[in-house]
Design a protein around this motif. Structure first.
Motif, short mmCIF file in Angstrom:
data_model
loop_
_atom_site.label_atom_id
_atom_site.label_comp_id
_atom_site.label_asym_id
_atom_site.label_seq_id
_atom_site.Cartn_x
_atom_site.Cartn_y
_atom_site.Cartn_z
N ALA A 1 0.85 -1.19 0.00
CA ALA A 1 0.00 0.00 0.00
C ALA A 1 0.89 1.25 0.00
N HIS A 2 0.48 2.25 -0.76
CA HIS A 2 1.32 3.43 -0.92
C HIS A 2 1.44 4.22 0.39
N GLN A 3 2.64 4.53 0.77
CA GLN A 3 2.95 5.42 1.88
C GLN A 3 4.40 5.85 1.68
N ASP A 4 4.89 6.74 2.51
CA ASP A 4 6.28 7.17 2.33
C ASP A 4 7.21 6.25 3.11
N LEU A 5 8.50 6.30 2.77
CA LEU A 5 9.48 5.39 3.35
C LEU A 5 9.56 5.53 4.87
N LEU A 6 9.55 6.74 5.38
CA LEU A 6 9.67 6.94 6.82
C LEU A 6 8.49 6.34 7.57
N CYS B 1 15.47 -11.93 -0.56
CA CYS B 1 15.14 -11.82 -1.98
C CYS B 1 15.60 -10.49 -2.55
N SER B 2 15.86 -9.54 -1.66
CA SER B 2 16.30 -8.21 -2.11
C SER B 2 17.81 -8.05 -1.90
N VAL B 3 18.49 -7.57 -2.91
CA VAL B 3 19.89 -7.18 -2.79
C VAL B 3 19.96 -5.68 -3.06
N LEU B 4 21.06 -5.07 -2.68
CA LEU B 4 21.17 -3.62 -2.83
C LEU B 4 21.46 -3.26 -4.29
N ASP B 5 20.40 -3.30 -5.10
CA ASP B 5 20.53 -2.96 -6.52
C ASP B 5 20.50 -1.45 -6.73
N ASN B 6 19.85 -0.73 -5.82
CA ASN B 6 19.76 0.72 -5.95
C ASN B 6 21.15 1.33 -5.77
N ALA B 7 21.58 2.12 -6.73
CA ALA B 7 22.94 2.66 -6.71
C ALA B 7 23.20 3.53 -5.49
N LEU B 8 22.21 4.32 -5.09
CA LEU B 8 22.38 5.20 -3.94
C LEU B 8 22.54 4.37 -2.66
N LEU B 9 21.68 3.37 -2.48
CA LEU B 9 21.76 2.52 -1.30
C LEU B 9 23.08 1.76 -1.27
N PHE C 1 11.69 6.45 -3.37
CA PHE C 1 12.16 7.36 -2.33
C PHE C 1 13.24 8.26 -2.94
N SER C 2 13.54 9.32 -2.22
CA SER C 2 14.57 10.25 -2.66
C SER C 2 15.81 10.09 -1.77
N GLU C 3 16.89 10.73 -2.17
CA GLU C 3 18.09 10.72 -1.33
C GLU C 3 17.80 11.34 0.03
N GLY C 4 16.98 12.38 0.03
CA GLY C 4 16.62 13.01 1.29
C GLY C 4 15.89 12.06 2.22
N VAL D 1 16.24 8.83 2.31
CA VAL D 1 17.21 7.87 2.84
C VAL D 1 18.02 8.49 3.97
N LEU D 2 18.48 9.72 3.77
CA LEU D 2 19.26 10.39 4.81
C LEU D 2 18.43 10.58 6.08
N GLN D 3 17.16 10.94 5.93
CA GLN D 3 16.28 11.08 7.09
C GLN D 3 16.09 9.73 7.78
N ALA D 4 15.92 8.68 6.99
CA ALA D 4 15.71 7.35 7.55
C ALA D 4 16.94 6.88 8.32
N LEU D 5 18.11 7.12 7.78
CA LEU D 5 19.34 6.74 8.47
C LEU D 5 19.46 7.48 9.80
N ASP D 6 19.13 8.76 9.78
CA ASP D 6 19.23 9.56 11.00
C ASP D 6 18.20 9.14 12.04
N GLN D 7 17.00 8.79 11.58
CA GLN D 7 15.88 8.54 12.51
C GLN D 7 15.84 7.11 13.01
N PHE D 8 16.24 6.14 12.17
CA PHE D 8 15.97 4.74 12.53
C PHE D 8 17.21 3.89 12.80
N SER D 9 18.41 4.37 12.45
CA SER D 9 19.61 3.53 12.66
C SER D 9 19.77 3.15 14.12
#
Length: 376
Positions: free
Chosen positions: A131-136, A230-238, A298-301, A303-311
């Protein structure tokens, strides 16, 4: 297709589940750890394939198989057991067992046996949309049992080659494993669980875990993790973010183990703690890839927010859920901070190693830590 697995060892049950899902991704797999629970499940929701251990805490698994046969004469039955002698096989001959798989087993052999019994549904390649929602928002609701670290791609590839029955150099695998945070964390979690750590002595290194679990069991657990991911880090940014964290990990391993040897301390816990000190960040990146694979973006922003908030929260949850020993928790914590009340020499050295990699050479904190460690 509905598949029932009766196995009281949760790690073996998960491996069997991952094997089934690798063959038929759309299957609904239910894992149970007692005969009584399995009988209730069968009466309420019969399965189209039953995989059953023989010896369970509340009785023999054959009780379930007998009930299945009374209700259905064609449901495939698979027995996973250490009892493969002729007398045991003859004892259940009337149940028309489809396959006997002896413990300890090879995952590739199990897969080959199950592939014959699992009918193809034709929709294995379809993946349900999330279901659609944002990454955070998504990460805020991820249950703790879904937290994972990404396997390094070449480690996963080699494990899957082994699963497919291809020849793989086991010495090369062992060498690769000691630099893979996900695999080290997985094996340590199993080795420190109540099912395997009966003596109560914590495992603090990959070698400790391998010795406790044994080669065959360790390989099966590694294969189970490879099949689960089943998922590998195919996304270049990740992938870029992950490589930066892995590079940092390798530098900290090198420096912390050097300091340990210089002070005639065991370098193994330093290696493990350094390897796992970025597990929160790696977990965020893995879950972001899973999120993208489900059809989201998702955007780079983000991902950066997610790293800061959830790591941080993810790392805390993983350490608790995966039975990370206190000694390793303290060393991992020392990578970021050295509490005033906790001045163990090991923690001081780990803090010193981290500061040397992240501080200017003339930082007065380095001199203070060297004095505390007895190096000057």
């Amino acid at each position: 297709m509905r598949v029932m697995i009766l196995e009281d060892d949760s790690w073996i049950a998960d491996l069997l589940k991952q094997i089934v899902l690798s063959l038929r991704p759309t299957s609904h797999v239910v894992c149970l750890d007692s005969v009584s629970a399995a009988l209730r499940e069968w009466q309420q929701r019969p399965a189209e394939l039953v995989i059953c251990d023989w010896n369970l805490p509340d009785g023999p698994g054959t009780r379930l198989l007998e009930q299945v046969r009374r209700d259905n004469s064609s449901t495939p039955l698979v027995v996973i057991t250490g009892r493969s002698d002729r007398a045991s096989v003859l004892a259940v001959r009337a149940l028309k067992i489809s396959a006997f798989i002896s413990k300890p087993f090879q995952a590739a052999h199990v897969a080959a046996s199950l592939a014959v019994l699992l009918p193809s549904t034709g929709d294995e390649l379809h993946r349900p949309k999330t279901a659609h929602q944002d990454l955070l928002s998504h990460l805020a609701n991820v249950p703790s049992h879904e937290l994972q670290l990404p396997l390094k791609s070449h480690v996963r590839d080699h494990l899957l080659q082994r699963f497919k029955g291809e020849s793989v150099d086991l010495r090369q695998l062992a060498s690769e494993w000691q630099h893979d945070p996900a695999l080290t964390a997985r094996l340590l979690a199993v080795a420190n669980s109540s099912a395997y750590n009966l003596a109560g002595k914590p495992c603090i290194s990959l070698l400790d875990a391998l010795q406790k679990l044994g080669a065959d069991n360790s390989l099966n657990l590694a294969l189970g993790l490879a099949l689960r991911q089943c998922s590998v880090l195919d996304n270049a940014l990740l992938r870029l973010f992950a490589q930066a964290h892995l590079d940092s990990t390798e530098l900290l391993i090198e420096r912390s183990t050097q300091l340990a040897r210089q002070c005639t301390l065991d370098p193994a816990p330093f290696h493990t703690a350094a390897l796992l000190h970025r597990m929160g960040e790696l977990c965020v990146l893995y879950l972001a890839q899973v999120w993208q694979d489900s059809g989201q973006c998702f955007s780079e922003g983000h991902v950066l927010q997610a790293l800061d908030q959830f790591s941080g929260p993810f790392a805390i949850s993983i350490k608790a859920q995966w039975h990370v020993p206190l000694q390793l928790r303290e060393l991992i914590g020392a990578c970021y901070n050295l509490p005033a009340h906790n001045l163990k020499r090991e923690n001081i050295l780990m803090r010193l190693a981290a500061c040397e990699l992240n501080s200017a050479p003339d930082d007065p904190e380095l001199a203070r830590l060297r004095r505390l460690a007895g190096l000057i």
